[in-house]
Design an enzyme around this catalytic site. Structure first.
Site, PDB file in Angstrom:
ATOM      1  N   CYS A 117       0.814  -1.217   0.000  1.00  0.00           N
ATOM      2  CA  CYS A 117       0.000   0.000   0.000  1.00  0.00           C
ATOM      3  C   CYS A 117       0.851   1.272   0.000  1.00  0.00           C
ATOM      4  CB  CYS A 117      -0.950   0.006   1.190  1.00  0.00           C
ATOM      5  SG  CYS A 117      -2.263  -1.226   1.059  1.00  0.00           S
ATOM      6  N   ALA A 138      -9.237 -11.311   2.666  1.00  0.00           N
ATOM      7  CA  ALA A 138      -9.921 -11.856   1.490  1.00  0.00           C
ATOM      8  C   ALA A 138      -9.907 -13.373   1.385  1.00  0.00           C
ATOM      9  CB  ALA A 138      -9.321 -11.248   0.218  1.00  0.00           C
ATOM     10  N   LYS A 194     -16.932 -18.317   3.693  1.00  0.00           N
ATOM     11  CA  LYS A 194     -18.190 -18.304   2.943  1.00  0.00           C
ATOM     12  C   LYS A 194     -18.434 -19.640   2.228  1.00  0.00           C
ATOM     13  CE  LYS A 194     -17.781 -13.339   2.004  1.00  0.00           C
ATOM     14  NZ  LYS A 194     -17.567 -12.328   0.945  1.00  0.00           N
ATOM     15  N   TYR A 231      -3.543   4.003   5.546  1.00  0.00           N
ATOM     16  CA  TYR A 231      -2.698   2.855   5.890  1.00  0.00           C
ATOM     17  C   TYR A 231      -1.396   2.891   5.096  1.00  0.00           C
ATOM     18  CZ  TYR A 231      -1.155  -1.992   6.358  1.00  0.00           C
ATOM     19  OH  TYR A 231      -0.410  -3.135   6.600  1.00  0.00           O
TER      20      TYR A 231
END
Length: 239
Positions: free
Chosen positions: A26, A98, A105, A58
């Site tokens: 980032c 992620a 899920k 961030y």
């Protein structure tokens, strides 16, 4: 950033000889991550006007952590290095990130299966053991605060990542729900690791398929399926 400087100051006062900073991808500008171009360390510069423009708060915190560490190196002669970590994942990570979110899920058999965006945004998911090896090698081989990337060079779409998970679990949803109104971050991100190869002799050992399978083995063993089903929303959002 304040915490980083507290650590640096305490290290300097107590005679610590070397510091390796866990930085981030980032630190790179978002505007150069809309097309597929691998990010190299020289795309961030403190010497050129406008040469640094990080990814939100961030990213700026990580970039300033790198710069502060270089200042401590110059002032106190502490051996210093920074590793820009790209999309790390692995066992013991929680469901707010992620890869493990996808696992949760799928394990809960969520159908329709939600994916933020159109699923074609890419990341270079990098297995945790490759990341920790890069951190160790940087600590052993770099002394002047130089930053190096730690990430695979492969662009992996979200769709590809979930297909690996589905295949390994032996389950697939009837429908995928692409939530295009949700935040997606940058469009593409992958690392140029030439500098890490040159300075550290480092390159990733784990493929995405191997890393996901190792992580999923851990997840299935560590998490009760009914618990995940009943508490999925809490797991996905609770930090």
């Amino acid at each position: 950033m304040a915490l980083d400087n507290i650590v640096y100051e305490a290290a300097a006062k107590n005679g610590v000889e070397r510091i390796t900073f866990a930085s981030s991808a980032c630190t790179y500008p978002t505007d150069i991550q809309q097309e597929r171009q691998r990010l190299s360390e020289d795309m961030v510069s403190f010497e050129e006007r406008g040469g640094a423009y990080a990814d939100e708060v961030y990213g700026w915190a990580k970039l300033m952590g790198e710069r502060s560490l270089q200042a401590y190196h110059e002032q106190y002669d502490i051996d210093a290095s920074s590793v820009r970590i790209f999309t790390a994942y692995g066992p013991r990570e929680n469901e707010t990130h992620a890869i493990v979110a996808f696992m949760a899920k799928a394990y809960a058999e969520q159908d329709p299966f939600p994916i933020w965006g159109d699923g074609e945004q890419t990341r270079n998911f990098t297995y945790v053991k490759d990341i920790t090896k890069a951190l160790r090698l940087a600590s052993e081989n770099i002394t002047d605060g130089t930053a190096v990337n730690a990430g695979i060079s492969r662009y992996v779409t979200m769709n590809e990542a979930v297909e690996i998970i589905f295949d390994y679990l032996g389950w697939e949803p009837d429908e995928i729900d692409y939530l295009t109104d949700k935040p997606q971050g940058v469009r593409h991100r992958a690392a140029d690791t030439s500098r890490a190869e040159e300075l550290l002799g480092w390159e990733p050992e784990y493929t995405v398929e191997e890393g996901i399978k190792n992580t999923l083995d851990w997840y299935v063993e560590a998490r009760d399926k009914e618990y995940v089903k009943e508490n999925l929303e809490m797991l996905l959002h609770e930090r």
